[in-house]
Write a protein that holds these residues in place. Structure first.
Motif, short mmCIF file in Angstrom:
data_model
loop_
_atom_site.label_atom_id
_atom_site.label_comp_id
_atom_site.label_asym_id
_atom_site.label_seq_id
_atom_site.Cartn_x
_atom_site.Cartn_y
_atom_site.Cartn_z
N UNK A 1 -14.54 -7.54 4.92
CA UNK A 1 -15.95 -7.30 5.52
C UNK A 1 -15.87 -6.50 6.55
N UNK A 2 -16.62 -6.24 7.58
CA UNK A 2 -16.87 -4.89 8.37
C UNK A 2 -15.59 -4.90 9.30
N UNK A 3 -15.00 -3.85 9.39
CA UNK A 3 -14.07 -3.71 10.51
C UNK A 3 -14.30 -3.58 11.92
N UNK A 4 -13.47 -3.90 12.72
CA UNK A 4 -13.70 -3.76 14.16
C UNK A 4 -12.51 -2.88 14.69
N UNK A 5 -13.01 -1.74 15.51
CA UNK A 5 -11.95 -1.04 16.16
C UNK A 5 -12.00 -1.24 17.63
N UNK A 6 -10.69 -1.67 18.14
CA UNK A 6 -10.28 -1.88 19.39
C UNK A 6 -9.70 -0.62 19.93
N UNK B 1 -4.79 -10.51 10.61
CA UNK B 1 -6.26 -9.72 10.65
C UNK B 1 -6.34 -8.43 11.16
N UNK B 2 -4.74 -8.03 11.31
CA UNK B 2 -4.62 -6.63 11.59
C UNK B 2 -4.45 -5.62 10.48
N UNK B 3 -5.30 -4.60 10.48
CA UNK B 3 -5.49 -3.54 9.08
C UNK B 3 -4.73 -2.53 9.52
N UNK B 4 -4.85 -1.63 10.78
CA UNK B 4 -4.42 -0.55 10.68
C UNK B 4 -4.44 0.04 12.23
N UNK B 5 -3.56 1.02 12.52
CA UNK B 5 -3.58 1.43 14.44
C UNK B 5 -3.06 2.84 14.28
N UNK B 6 -3.42 3.72 15.39
CA UNK B 6 -3.12 5.01 15.35
C UNK B 6 -1.45 5.06 15.60
N UNK C 1 -9.14 -4.00 13.24
CA UNK C 1 -8.97 -5.44 12.71
C UNK C 1 -10.29 -6.07 11.72
N UNK C 2 -9.88 -6.94 11.02
CA UNK C 2 -10.99 -7.53 10.12
C UNK C 2 -11.28 -8.99 10.60
N UNK C 3 -12.33 -9.62 10.38
CA UNK C 3 -12.80 -10.83 10.61
C UNK C 3 -12.39 -11.70 9.48
N UNK C 4 -11.22 -11.59 9.10
CA UNK C 4 -10.54 -12.40 8.24
C UNK C 4 -9.06 -12.50 8.37
N UNK C 5 -8.32 -13.42 8.00
CA UNK C 5 -7.01 -13.66 8.02
C UNK C 5 -6.40 -13.53 6.67
N UNK C 6 -5.71 -12.60 6.32
CA UNK C 6 -5.24 -12.18 5.08
C UNK C 6 -4.01 -13.27 4.86
N UNK C 7 -4.05 -13.79 3.70
CA UNK C 7 -2.97 -14.63 3.29
C UNK C 7 -2.01 -13.78 2.30
N UNK C 8 -0.61 -13.74 2.82
CA UNK C 8 0.40 -13.10 2.17
C UNK C 8 1.03 -13.97 1.28
#
Length: 230
Positions: A156-161, A175-180, A217-224
């Motif tokens: 879904x749509x990412x949110x940048x904090x 839910x954490x996708x990437x960071x600086x 972050x993404x509005x989804x909790x990825x299952x590893x």
């Protein structure tokens, strides 16, 4: 409302007029206009035209240091190199794709959310050892730096904090996708959360970001899925 086949083809066919190296064919399909080489996640190719050959990353292609890291991080880091000239279409389970143009920037991406990047970009695998017992498939990220295009995926749509000095931002690792790249996440364990989160691990791990930068972050909790050797 039903569509004729001709209507459907017109609305969904590839656009041959755009020629950027990375471009969104749809918000969930990345088109790579290849003339040289590109790295992508293993299994991301859905279609291609032209003279393109594919090879899995060789064990020693990126040196001994990265080989040893790969032994720890499991299959999630497997990369595929596409070489040649043509159009390559990449996707990952219908996830939404975002393209970045790094201009001597540094970006850390969860290994599961990295779709593709130009060969001009420097990269390295970073282990998050404190996560090992909690989320076996997600204890690594890929640090990217330099100049070139990077494509990441989100559910879904990412949110940048925006991370500001003196204000720590906490995120769910799933839910954490990437960071600086200038930020180094700390890991906080909160046992009191276990009845609320229900991870099955007996404790909740949160990522804590402090300093100045951003977290996606993404509005989804990825299952590893745990990776185990046979």
């Amino acid at each position: 409302m039903a569509k004729t086949l001709q209507d459907f083809i017109q609305q969904t066919q590839q656009d041959d007029t755009k020629n950027d190296f990375f471009q969104l064919e749809t918000e969930r399909v990345l088109e790579v206009n290849l003339d040289g080489e590109v790295w992508s996640k293993m299994g991301a190719m859905i279609s291609y035209t032209g003279g393109i050959r594919f090879e899995r990353e060789r064990v020693l292609e990126h040196g001994l240091g990265k080989m040893f890291k790969k032994a720890f991080t499991g299959e999630g880091t497997s990369l595929m190199k596409a070489t040649g000239n043509g159009r390559l279409y990449l996707a990952d389970q219908g996830k939404k794709i975002t393209i970045f143009d790094l201009q001597n920037d540094k970006l850390c991406v969860n290994g599961n959310d990295l779709l593709a990047f130009e060969s001009s970009i420097d990269w390295d695998i970073k282990l998050m050892r404190k996560m090992a017992g909690i989320m076996s498939g997600g204890l690594f990220n890929v640090a990217l730096s330099g100049y070139g295009k990077v494509a990441i995926t989100t559910h879904f749509e990412p949110l940048t904090l925006v991370v500001k000095p003196g204000e720590t931002i906490y995120t769910d690792p799933h839910a954490t996708v990437a960071w600086s790249g200038n930020l180094t996440p700390e890991f906080k364990t909160d046992v009191s959360f276990r009845t609320l989160i229900g991870r099955g691990s007996g404790e909740s791990i949160q990522m804590a970001f402090s300093g100045e930068g951003f977290v996606i972050v993404q509005p989804f909790e990825e299952v590893y899925h745990a990776h185990t050797e046979g």
